[in-house]
Design a protein around this motif. Sequence first.
Motif, PDB file in Angstrom:
ATOM      1  N   ASP A 119       0.817  -1.214   0.000  1.00 35.39           N
ATOM      2  CA  ASP A 119       0.000   0.000   0.000  1.00 35.39           C
ATOM      3  C   ASP A 119       0.849   1.263   0.000  1.00 35.39           C
ATOM      4  O   ASP A 119       0.478   2.270  -0.617  1.00 35.39           O
ATOM      5  N   LEU A 120       2.006   1.222   0.688  1.00 35.45           N
ATOM      6  CA  LEU A 120       2.880   2.397   0.750  1.00 35.45           C
ATOM      7  C   LEU A 120       3.332   2.820  -0.640  1.00 35.45           C
ATOM      8  O   LEU A 120       3.452   4.022  -0.925  1.00 35.45           O
ATOM      9  N   HIS A 121       3.569   1.841  -1.514  1.00 37.35           N
ATOM     10  CA  HIS A 121       4.136   2.146  -2.822  1.00 37.35           C
ATOM     11  C   HIS A 121       3.098   2.143  -3.941  1.00 37.35           C
ATOM     12  O   HIS A 121       3.465   2.245  -5.118  1.00 37.35           O
ATOM     13  N   ARG A 122       1.817   2.028  -3.608  1.00 40.33           N
ATOM     14  CA  ARG A 122       0.786   2.035  -4.655  1.00 40.33           C
ATOM     15  C   ARG A 122       0.840   3.300  -5.529  1.00 40.33           C
ATOM     16  O   ARG A 122       0.664   3.208  -6.754  1.00 40.33           O
ATOM     17  N   PRO A 123       1.045   4.494  -4.949  1.00 40.95           N
ATOM     18  CA  PRO A 123       1.126   5.685  -5.815  1.00 40.95           C
ATOM     19  C   PRO A 123       2.270   5.604  -6.828  1.00 40.95           C
ATOM     20  O   PRO A 123       2.161   6.124  -7.937  1.00 40.95           O
ATOM     21  N   VAL A 124       3.370   4.956  -6.455  1.00 41.64           N
ATOM     22  CA  VAL A 124       4.479   4.781  -7.389  1.00 41.64           C
ATOM     23  C   VAL A 124       4.047   3.851  -8.526  1.00 41.64           C
ATOM     24  O   VAL A 124       4.314   4.119  -9.700  1.00 41.64           O
ATOM     25  N   ARG A 125       3.366   2.764  -8.177  1.00 42.67           N
ATOM     26  CA  ARG A 125       2.870   1.836  -9.196  1.00 42.67           C
ATOM     27  C   ARG A 125       1.881   2.523 -10.128  1.00 42.67           C
ATOM     28  O   ARG A 125       1.923   2.329 -11.350  1.00 42.67           O
ATOM     29  N   ASP A 126       0.997   3.342  -9.562  1.00 42.79           N
ATOM     30  CA  ASP A 126       0.004   4.039 -10.381  1.00 42.79           C
ATOM     31  C   ASP A 126       0.681   4.999 -11.358  1.00 42.79           C
ATOM     32  O   ASP A 126       0.277   5.105 -12.523  1.00 42.79           O
TER      33      ASP A 126
END
Length: 451
Positions: A119-126
């Motif tokens: 969840d912490l890195h979801r914005p990076v994935r998006d």
Amino acid sequence: MSTARDESDGDWCAPGVPVPPLPVLTDALSSVDAGLDALAGVAIESLGDDDVTRLLDHATRLAARVAGLTATAVGEADRRALGDVTGARHTGAWWAQRTRLTRPEAGRTARLGRQLSDDLHRPVRDALTAGTLHAEQAAVIVAAVEAIPSRPQDLPTGAPAPAELKAQARDHLLLLAGDHDAHALKVLGRRVLDLIAPEVGEHAEAAALAREEAAAARKVHLSLRDDGRGSVHGRFTLPVAAGQALRKQLLALANPVRQQPTAGGGSGAGADPSGGSDTERQPLGTRLGWALVEWIETYPAAALPTCGGTNAAIVVTMPFETLLGGLAAASLDTGTRISAGEARRLACEAGIIPAVLGGASQVLDLGRTSRYHNHAQRIAIALQDGGCTAEGCDLPPSACHVHHETPWSQGGHTNTRDARLLCHRHHRVIHDPHYDTTRLPDGSVRFHRRT
């Protein structure tokens, strides 16, 4: 592998029953293949310059989006342990076997996919899936965020919670990624805490640098082997400051500008390699390693060939408070950060130039008294520009000339304010009337050939 689709999909299957292909996914993949087939059928040679550029830009963005989808898919495959079907040791090995990727490449992407599923890195994935971020940038951001201490006891009293710091660092680096490539982003990532929480950043950097330098000191080593056929082979491990100083010296010696037939010999050797009276019990390789460190740090800077008007001596930049015993870290002119204690030690060495911010300095403005910049000015300009200031050029200061922004022939002054570093090629281009020159807000220059 059999599984069951969620009931909310409207096409629920019992556990153990194979799930039929999802029509939406099948149609989307077919559309992508059709689009790529159409692009592959375009005769690239027939395109105009603008269309080639447009195709390249779009393909680069498309590659980033595909990298995001790939990382997402392999992350989900890892979560489901799909490799267990074939008994693979891990998801990367399973994927490599299916696709003929090399295992290291598949392993790197699988590791990134696992991280991006957090969840912490979801914005990076998006951002990666949207094409606003490259895969290298995504990996750098994740690594920088993961490097932030996760335990409150590793942070100074009163610091924000680790989860909050990590989220702030992630968002800040995502913002910076719009203007910096992965290499520059990695440098910024190492100091991201200085930007979002300065009081935490100084504490964390001091601790990290102390650990790194202590570990580097334990690993110092040098070994040499004569192969009996006229060559000597060696391996060495040095602290980062000494290693970068060595690299600068070798670059100066190898500079094509000064390549001439050698005249005469002389090894210049003669220093005692033991490194001190208390080192007799150390292994020979360790003693030789420390001898090389001593040679690098104490070799007379004036004896080295000049390059771009300055010798290959390394420059240590530090606040005046650091010189007096403060905690704030210092910087080498190569961009590497070192601890305050290491900076104070290096400032005492003959081959090291300390550039103390806030302390006494040499006169850096000669007005019209001299056409050519002096040694101190060239060092200051190198610290100011960091290398060639042409957009996209990454040549270091040692490979650059100092250019008068206002030509000397037109009344220009010899100072650090009216000067910039340009490599040999770009120094020729800026004087070429066939090119237009644009000064950019970040201090670099952009060239465009006139039609």
